[in-house]
Scaffold this active site. Structure first.
Site, mmCIF file in Angstrom:
data_model
loop_
_atom_site.group_PDB
_atom_site.id
_atom_site.type_symbol
_atom_site.label_atom_id
_atom_site.label_comp_id
_atom_site.label_asym_id
_atom_site.label_seq_id
_atom_site.Cartn_x
_atom_site.Cartn_y
_atom_site.Cartn_z
ATOM 1 N N ASN A 170 1.829 -0.645 5.509
ATOM 2 C CA ASN A 170 2.238 -1.082 4.178
ATOM 3 C C ASN A 170 3.156 -2.275 4.379
ATOM 4 O O ASN A 170 4.160 -2.166 5.085
ATOM 5 C CB ASN A 170 2.980 0.050 3.463
ATOM 6 C CG ASN A 170 3.646 -0.401 2.157
ATOM 7 O OD1 ASN A 170 4.634 0.171 1.738
ATOM 8 N ND2 ASN A 170 3.126 -1.431 1.529
ATOM 9 N N GLY A 171 2.798 -3.394 3.762
ATOM 10 C CA GLY A 171 3.607 -4.601 3.906
ATOM 11 C C GLY A 171 2.706 -5.797 4.099
ATOM 12 O O GLY A 171 1.526 -5.761 3.751
ATOM 13 N N CYS A 189 0.826 -1.192 0.000
ATOM 14 C CA CYS A 189 0.000 0.000 0.000
ATOM 15 C C CYS A 189 0.861 1.242 0.000
ATOM 16 O O CYS A 189 2.077 1.177 -0.053
ATOM 17 C CB CYS A 189 -0.885 -0.003 1.227
ATOM 18 S SG CYS A 189 -1.768 -1.558 1.430
ATOM 19 N N GLY A 243 -1.880 1.667 -4.486
ATOM 20 C CA GLY A 243 -3.103 1.009 -4.038
ATOM 21 C C GLY A 243 -4.315 1.757 -4.515
ATOM 22 O O GLY A 243 -4.402 2.971 -4.334
ATOM 23 N N ASP A 255 8.679 -4.516 -21.802
ATOM 24 C CA ASP A 255 7.845 -4.434 -20.600
ATOM 25 C C ASP A 255 8.735 -4.661 -19.387
ATOM 26 O O ASP A 255 9.856 -5.157 -19.513
ATOM 27 C CB ASP A 255 6.695 -5.450 -20.646
ATOM 28 C CG ASP A 255 5.516 -5.019 -19.756
ATOM 29 O OD1 ASP A 255 5.636 -4.022 -19.017
ATOM 30 O OD2 ASP A 255 4.467 -5.696 -19.800
ATOM 31 N N ASP A 256 8.215 -4.304 -18.211
ATOM 32 C CA ASP A 256 9.050 -4.413 -17.012
ATOM 33 C C ASP A 256 9.082 -5.816 -16.442
ATOM 34 O O ASP A 256 10.056 -6.216 -15.818
ATOM 35 C CB ASP A 256 8.586 -3.422 -15.943
ATOM 36 C CG ASP A 256 7.136 -3.637 -15.591
ATOM 37 O OD1 ASP A 256 6.844 -4.456 -14.716
ATOM 38 O OD2 ASP A 256 6.277 -2.995 -16.239
ATOM 39 N N TYR A 302 9.311 -2.235 -10.923
ATOM 40 C CA TYR A 302 7.941 -1.916 -11.302
ATOM 41 C C TYR A 302 7.213 -0.961 -10.371
ATOM 42 O O TYR A 302 6.537 -0.044 -10.826
ATOM 43 C CB TYR A 302 7.110 -3.206 -11.398
ATOM 44 C CG TYR A 302 5.634 -2.938 -11.536
ATOM 45 C CD1 TYR A 302 5.093 -2.606 -12.774
ATOM 46 C CD2 TYR A 302 4.783 -2.972 -10.429
ATOM 47 C CE1 TYR A 302 3.741 -2.315 -12.907
ATOM 48 C CE2 TYR A 302 3.440 -2.682 -10.549
ATOM 49 C CZ TYR A 302 2.916 -2.354 -11.789
ATOM 50 O OH TYR A 302 1.597 -2.063 -11.907
ATOM 51 N N SER A 328 4.858 1.875 -17.174
ATOM 52 C CA SER A 328 5.980 1.465 -16.335
ATOM 53 C C SER A 328 7.264 1.157 -17.105
ATOM 54 O O SER A 328 8.345 1.278 -16.552
ATOM 55 C CB SER A 328 5.572 0.263 -15.484
ATOM 56 O OG SER A 328 4.959 -0.711 -16.287
ATOM 57 N N CYS A 345 11.506 -12.790 -5.441
ATOM 58 C CA CYS A 345 10.634 -13.248 -6.534
ATOM 59 C C CYS A 345 11.441 -13.820 -7.699
ATOM 60 O O CYS A 345 10.933 -14.589 -8.500
ATOM 61 C CB CYS A 345 9.658 -12.168 -6.974
ATOM 62 S SG CYS A 345 10.410 -10.666 -7.565
HETATM 63 P P1 5GP Z 1 0.984 -10.526 -16.383
HETATM 64 O O1 5GP Z 1 -0.016 -10.175 -17.398
HETATM 65 O O2 5GP Z 1 2.184 -11.221 -16.904
HETATM 66 O O3 5GP Z 1 0.360 -11.256 -15.225
HETATM 67 O O4 5GP Z 1 1.469 -9.164 -15.708
HETATM 68 C C1 5GP Z 1 2.533 -8.429 -16.241
HETATM 69 C C2 5GP Z 1 2.181 -6.965 -16.238
HETATM 70 O O5 5GP Z 1 1.754 -6.586 -14.920
HETATM 71 C C3 5GP Z 1 3.351 -6.088 -16.597
HETATM 72 O O6 5GP Z 1 2.912 -5.207 -17.610
HETATM 73 C C4 5GP Z 1 3.675 -5.310 -15.331
HETATM 74 O O7 5GP Z 1 3.883 -3.938 -15.641
HETATM 75 C C5 5GP Z 1 2.486 -5.480 -14.454
HETATM 76 N N1 5GP Z 1 2.799 -5.794 -13.051
HETATM 77 C C6 5GP Z 1 3.842 -6.459 -12.545
HETATM 78 N N2 5GP Z 1 3.750 -6.552 -11.204
HETATM 79 C C7 5GP Z 1 2.630 -5.916 -10.843
HETATM 80 C C8 5GP Z 1 2.007 -5.633 -9.581
HETATM 81 O O8 5GP Z 1 2.475 -5.991 -8.512
HETATM 82 N N3 5GP Z 1 0.850 -4.925 -9.639
HETATM 83 C C9 5GP Z 1 0.323 -4.485 -10.798
HETATM 84 N N4 5GP Z 1 -0.800 -3.777 -10.757
HETATM 85 N N5 5GP Z 1 0.862 -4.747 -11.984
HETATM 86 C C10 5GP Z 1 2.011 -5.444 -12.020
HETATM 87 MG MG MG Z 2 2.696 -2.953 -17.212
#
Ligand code: 5GP
Ligand code: MG
Length: 463
Positions: A109-110, A9, A37, A353-354, A250, A291, A444
């Site tokens: 947060n955590g 959060c 969040g 992508d990240d 990210y 991102s 991770c």
């Molecule tokens: P995927 O579709 O592979 O499940 O998710 C990858 C996408 O989710 C990437 O575009 C990345 O920017 C985003 N992403 C990665 N980690 C998180 C997270 O913890 N929360 C959110 N909202 N998006 C995430």
């Molecule tokens: Mg993304």
């Protein structure tokens, strides 16, 4: 299920002079931390006599209006934006956590991967643990010690060993603001100086947007107390710096600083490292917005492949990751990102992508790029494959839902139908941060959990 309410959060706290409307500054901070969040938001404020609280579901923009702010007077305030896993999205768990006599409020947060110790302690004191999540159990333990006559600072010290997990906390009483960070410092927390007071926030972007001067990070294991006599620091436990590297990859906003490094700069370096590792002959490099924009810029700078925008993002759709149902999530991708045919048609495209989590996004993105006429789609990811779930406050799914936990890079490439798929190496990622590897939690990617996840370890398979 108590322990699935893991949340990553955003938290804010403000202590000002007696004329300050602290809730308004906290609100500005919460706006800046909206990305941390989007499920609910709440503010508690004190005028020196009583704590008043307002919480609501949805985005910051929907939760507060002039009337609610007027109902939150006072010079001390804390705020919280909540991001919960699918199991935990009911309004009764909104934060700040408060009690019926409105004497303490807490924002967390955590995530505590295990709450056994807290539950056993509270049960031994005949305090109900029914339907209380990790943040609420922490609150209950503090409240117990205060009811036994401890000051809030002493209560924090006494309850601290029960908090077996990851926490950045803002805690307030009617006349004090306290900020606490667990001994590993896995989630970020910074202190800033206001003209006449102090502000603490999950990320420095919340400080700088209200012109607070960034002072420093709250140290792992440190409690900061702010009251009439100013700010003082108490080191409760050892400091072991293990910031979650995913904050750089990210989660954090690019205009924040972590461990003294600008997040934007680090993401750009991630792209430059990608360019060293993957030399691709392409016509254009495009980011998956928002991102991955810094990484794609870094890749373009280092490789000479021209940068362009190949997707236009609908700014009114928010992070899709949270949506609990897979089918909805897939449609969300196109709702959120629409390809630009004039940039893509007939081109060999590098798309950056990240991260890949479940793989839902990438598959849909490749599909969209091809439908817009891309000739070749090379996907590069500015972090290594995510193989292990998070227990420290990010909403990553079970290990079995992490695509890289059970598929090789080649199998994922085939599944998402890309011409090429490359992940940044672990070494490349560390190098891009400019920070020594031992200051990070990289669980991770590596499955090494610096903070003991106790009985949850049995959910992990080494892959
Ligand atoms: P995927 O579709 O592979 O499940 O998710 C990858 C996408 O989710 C990437 O575009 C990345 O920017 C985003 N992403 C990665 N980690 C998180 C997270 O913890 N929360 C959110 N909202 N998006 C995430
Ligand atoms: Mg993304």
């Amino acid at each position: 299920m108590l322990d699935v309410l893991g949340e990553k959060c955003g938290i804010v706290g403000v202590y000002g002079n007696k004329d300050l409307e602290a809730s308004r500054l906290v609100l500005a901070g919460l706006w800046a931390l909206q990305h941390r969040g989007q499920e609910s938001s709440g503010i508690s404020a004190s005028d020196g006599n009583i704590i008043r609280t307002h919480t609501g579901s949805g985005l910051v923009a929907h939760v507060y209006d002039e009337k609610t702010l007027d109902s939150l007077p006072g010079y001390i305030a804390i705020g919280h934006n909540r991001y919960s896993t699918s199991g935990g999205s009911t309004a009764k768990h909104n934060q700040p956590v408060t009690n019926s006599n409105n004497a303490i409020a807490l924002g967390h947060n955590g995530n505590l991967p295990s709450v056994v110790k807290l539950q056993e302690f509270l049960a031994s004191k005949k305090i109900s643990i029914e339907d209380r999540n990790d943040s609420e159990l922490m609150f209950d333990a503090l409240q117990y010690y205060v009811s036994e006559g401890s000051s809030i600072e002493d209560a924090v010290k006494q309850a601290y060993p029960l908090f077996t997990g990851v926490f950045c906390l803002v805690v307030m009483t009617v006349d004090k603001l306290i900020a606490i960070r667990d001994e590993y410092g896995i989630r970020p927390l910074s202190v800033g100086k206001l003209q006449d007071g102090y502000m603490v926030a999950s990320e420095t972007c919340a400080l700088s947007t209200v012109n607070a001067i960034e002072v420093r990070d709250v140290k792992p294991g440190e409690m900061i107390v702010i009251d009439e006599s100013g700010l003082r620091s108490v080191q409760i436990s050892e400091s072991k710096n293990k910031l979650d590297i995913f904050e750089f990859v990210y989660f954090a906003r690019p205009d924040s600083a972590l461990l003294g490094k600008r997040v934007n700069e680090v993401r750009r370096n991630l792209g430059k490292e990608l360019a060293k590792e993957f030399k691709i002959k392409a016509d254009v490099v495009i980011p998956v917005p928002d991102s991955a924009i810094p990484a794609a810029l870094g890749y373009a700078q280092a490789s000479g492949v021209p940068f362009d925008h190949g997707f236009i993002k609908n700014r009114y759709i928010h992070r899709t990751f949270i949506r609990p149902v897979q089918k909805i999530r897939e449609n969300d991708v196109h709702m959120k990102l629409n390809p630009l045919e004039e940039v893509l048609k007939g081109k060999s495209v590098v798309v950056i992508d990240d991260s890949i989590v479940r793989g839902t996004t990438s598959k849909k993105l490749v599909d969209l790029l091809r439908s817009a006429g891309a000739k070749e789609v090379h996907m590069l990811i500015s972090s290594p494959p995510i193989k292990y779930p998070d227990f420290y406050g990010i909403d990553t799914p079970d290990q079995k839902d992490l695509i890289a936990s059970h598929m090789s890079v080649e199998e994922i490439r085939d599944l998402i139908d890309a011409d090429f798929l490359g992940f940044l190496s672990y070494e490349g990622m560390i190098k891009a941060t400019g920070v020594s590897e031992d200051l990070f939690s990289t669980s991770c990617f590596t499955g090494v959990y610096p903070l003991d996840i106790l009985e949850r370890m049995k959910e992990i398979k080494k892959v």
